[in-house]
Write a protein that holds these residues in place. Structure first.
Motif, mmCIF file in Angstrom:
data_model
loop_
_atom_site.group_PDB
_atom_site.id
_atom_site.type_symbol
_atom_site.label_atom_id
_atom_site.label_comp_id
_atom_site.label_asym_id
_atom_site.label_seq_id
_atom_site.Cartn_x
_atom_site.Cartn_y
_atom_site.Cartn_z
ATOM 1 N N UNK A 294 42.754 -10.731 37.091
ATOM 2 C CA UNK A 294 41.659 -9.809 37.457
ATOM 3 C C UNK A 294 41.927 -9.014 38.737
ATOM 4 N N UNK A 295 42.809 -9.482 39.585
ATOM 5 C CA UNK A 295 43.079 -8.788 40.846
ATOM 6 C C UNK A 295 44.285 -7.869 40.778
ATOM 7 N N UNK A 296 44.848 -7.693 39.590
ATOM 8 C CA UNK A 296 46.023 -6.841 39.431
ATOM 9 C C UNK A 296 45.635 -5.499 38.831
ATOM 10 N N UNK A 297 46.388 -4.486 39.197
ATOM 11 C CA UNK A 297 46.074 -3.132 38.744
ATOM 12 C C UNK A 297 47.003 -2.739 37.599
ATOM 13 N N UNK A 298 46.463 -2.057 36.604
ATOM 14 C CA UNK A 298 47.226 -1.528 35.486
ATOM 15 C C UNK A 298 47.273 -0.015 35.600
ATOM 16 N N UNK B 85 43.486 -5.502 27.889
ATOM 17 C CA UNK B 85 42.270 -6.303 28.019
ATOM 18 C C UNK B 85 42.610 -7.750 28.389
ATOM 19 N N UNK B 86 43.622 -8.310 27.730
ATOM 20 C CA UNK B 86 44.051 -9.679 28.058
ATOM 21 C C UNK B 86 44.573 -9.754 29.491
ATOM 22 N N UNK B 87 45.335 -8.753 29.885
ATOM 23 C CA UNK B 87 45.916 -8.743 31.227
ATOM 24 C C UNK B 87 44.820 -8.727 32.298
ATOM 25 N N UNK B 88 43.805 -7.911 32.102
ATOM 26 C CA UNK B 88 42.729 -7.805 33.093
ATOM 27 C C UNK B 88 41.904 -9.097 33.167
ATOM 28 N N UNK B 89 41.817 -9.817 32.052
ATOM 29 C CA UNK B 89 41.100 -11.099 32.078
ATOM 30 C C UNK B 89 41.909 -12.192 32.773
ATOM 31 N N UNK C 188 55.145 -10.400 34.234
ATOM 32 C CA UNK C 188 56.224 -9.529 33.769
ATOM 33 C C UNK C 188 56.171 -9.209 32.278
ATOM 34 N N UNK C 189 56.068 -10.192 31.367
ATOM 35 C CA UNK C 189 56.032 -9.819 29.950
ATOM 36 C C UNK C 189 54.841 -8.934 29.600
ATOM 37 N N UNK C 190 53.706 -9.135 30.289
ATOM 38 C CA UNK C 190 52.555 -8.256 30.048
ATOM 39 C C UNK C 190 52.891 -6.820 30.441
ATOM 40 N N UNK C 191 53.510 -6.656 31.585
ATOM 41 C CA UNK C 191 53.814 -5.308 32.068
ATOM 42 C C UNK C 191 54.884 -4.638 31.213
ATOM 43 N N UNK C 192 55.845 -5.429 30.711
ATOM 44 C CA UNK C 192 56.843 -4.868 29.791
ATOM 45 C C UNK C 192 56.153 -4.326 28.540
ATOM 46 N N UNK C 193 55.191 -5.084 28.025
ATOM 47 C CA UNK C 193 54.449 -4.633 26.846
ATOM 48 C C UNK C 193 53.593 -3.416 27.154
ATOM 49 N N UNK C 194 52.894 -3.440 28.276
ATOM 50 C CA UNK C 194 52.031 -2.313 28.635
ATOM 51 C C UNK C 194 52.817 -1.023 28.758
#
Length: 252
Positions: A237-241, A230-234, A209-215
């Motif tokens: 890895x199985x989540x889509x942005x 980049x941090x989120x994908x690392x 959640x905090x990653x997606x709020x930032x994105x």
């Protein structure tokens, strides 16, 4: 005398016969008596009796928060009454807030947060920290910081944040999320990124959640957003942005 003796002797026999007849033929459901319901208006005296005030506060605060003691409710109302007068507020805190028991003081703090009286909540929390029974509690910090962030009191929120870290307490991901969201609403993406960097040092497992709020909040700031992406994908890895079309924000 004969009449008296006869009446005494007949009464038990008569009562026994009535009881036997009731057992043989019980009362049917339809023969039960139903007493009429007496409706009395709550604002009118009953049978000429006067109504007296029982000392409880009236209004939604009492009806919605019956578990709060009268002393705590009195303190809440007093704090709100004197919140615009610094001198009277200090006197009231000294004469009433300091006298509260621990659970009443917690109830006051929680209710002030619920009512978004966050400045008063901070004052009560400062009283907390001076008590002999006080021990650093991440949940007390969490609720107050989140309440401040939702009210866009980010300076106050960060003061508490620094105090919390000095007491070796780490916020959870809900706290990180709300503070990041608060800075983005406040128009301070750099401060949001500072909280994000602090979040990456947290000993708790990361959450999305905090990653997606930032994105989402950093869409107008592609350089900062790419770091988070980049941090989120690392980490996930199985989540889509989702990346919106670049022309929406003038990104080239």
């Amino acid at each position: 005398m004969a009449i008296r003796a006869f009446s005494r002797s007949k009464i038990p026999i008569f009562s026994a016969k009535i009881l036997q007849s009731l057992i043989k033929s019980p009362i049917k459901e339809s023969t039960k008596f139903q007493f009429p319901v007496l409706e009395v208006a709550s604002n009118k005296p009953l049978l000429g009796l006067k109504h007296y005030h029982d000392g409880r506060p009236r209004g939604p605060l009492w009806r919605g928060k019956k578990l709060i003691g009268k002393e705590a409710l009195f303190v809440i109302l007093g704090l709100k009454r004197f919140k615009d007068d610094e001198e009277k507020l200090r006197k009231f805190i000294k004469s009433h807030v300091l006298r509260l028991l621990k659970m009443d003081m917690i109830a006051v703090l929680t209710e002030l947060e619920r009512q978004e009286e966050v400045t008063l909540a901070v004052e009560v929390f400062r009283v907390f920290q001076k008590q002999d029974w006080y021990k650093p509690d991440v949940y007390l910090y969490k609720d107050l910081i989140i309440a401040l962030a939702k009210c866009k009191k980010m300076d106050n929120a960060m003061q508490l944040w620094e105090n919390m870290r000095k007491e070796d307490l780490f916020p959870d991901y809900q706290t990180y999320t709300e503070v990041i969201r608060g800075f983005l609403r406040h128009g301070s993406p750099a401060d949001a990124m500072n909280i994000y960097e602090d979040m990456k040092k947290s000993p708790d497992p990361p959450e999305e959640l905090p990653f997606r709020i930032l994105l989402k909040g950093l869409l107008p700031h592609p350089l900062l957003r790419n770091r988070v992406k980049q941090d989120f994908e690392e980490i996930f890895p199985n989540r889509h942005v989702y990346d919106p079309p670049e022309e929406i924000f003038g990104i080239h």
